[in-house]
Design a protein around this motif. Sequence first.
Motif, mmCIF file in Angstrom:
data_model
loop_
_atom_site.group_PDB
_atom_site.id
_atom_site.type_symbol
_atom_site.label_atom_id
_atom_site.label_comp_id
_atom_site.label_asym_id
_atom_site.label_seq_id
_atom_site.Cartn_x
_atom_site.Cartn_y
_atom_site.Cartn_z
ATOM 1 N N GLY A 297 2.332 6.946 -6.750
ATOM 2 C CA GLY A 297 1.418 8.006 -7.177
ATOM 3 C C GLY A 297 1.969 9.395 -6.893
ATOM 4 N N VAL A 298 2.537 9.567 -5.693
ATOM 5 C CA VAL A 298 3.119 10.865 -5.331
ATOM 6 C C VAL A 298 4.290 11.200 -6.249
ATOM 7 N N VAL B 85 0.833 -1.205 0.000
ATOM 8 C CA VAL B 85 0.000 0.000 0.000
ATOM 9 C C VAL B 85 0.872 1.261 0.000
ATOM 10 N N VAL B 86 1.922 1.258 0.851
ATOM 11 C CA VAL B 86 2.829 2.410 0.902
ATOM 12 C C VAL B 86 3.529 2.589 -0.446
ATOM 13 N N VAL C 174 1.098 4.222 -2.909
ATOM 14 C CA VAL C 174 0.922 5.637 -2.587
ATOM 15 C C VAL C 174 2.154 6.437 -3.007
ATOM 16 N N MET C 175 3.352 5.927 -2.719
ATOM 17 C CA MET C 175 4.585 6.632 -3.085
ATOM 18 C C MET C 175 4.747 6.726 -4.604
#
Length: 203
Positions: free
Chosen positions: A32-33, A25-26, A29-30
């Motif tokens: 995407g960022v 999950v992390v 998210v990373m």
Amino acid sequence: MIGGLARHGDERGFSLAELLVVTAVVGVVMAGVTGIFLGSQQSFLRGANQIEAQQSARVAIERMIQEIRGAGYDPTRAGFSAITAQTATGLTLQNDWNGNGVIEPGITVTVGGIVRGEQVTYSLSGTDLRRQESGVDGLPLVMAAGVEQLAFQYRDAADAITAVAANIRSVVMTVGTRPERQTASALGMAQVVMVDRVRLRNR
């Protein structure tokens, strides 16, 4: 209390499966960022490169517009062509500054406090737009670097394309530029194409 230690609820910790899910999950998210950051950086660079390319093209075009518009100064009405040696990527502008009815490339005349030659030639050499004024410039001077496209189209009084120098009444210029230090694979790559039309005031 067992052996002097207090027990608090469930103290099992995290399983390997839970750690893997959290890591995945992390990671998503990373990713995407990072994608948003890179997209923003590329947009910023493209905008900055486009401004640089526009400024380079604008300076060259404004000088050409001014000189093409004023070409053909002929106080004695000798009837010489305002534009000569015209091609798709270059032209020579003529003005009879000393008013003797003849274009003399070797002479200079002071006009409004500026030393002027009677011919000005614009040409493209590689990606350099060059300008040379007869009698003034020993060698062509670079007006704009990073020019990827230069095209002149010549039109007569009826707005038809013409190849006859004496019939030219307006010039359509197309100049495409890119920032001087930009490579073909650069992040934020930009190219600007500017088109302008100039009517000869003296014809």
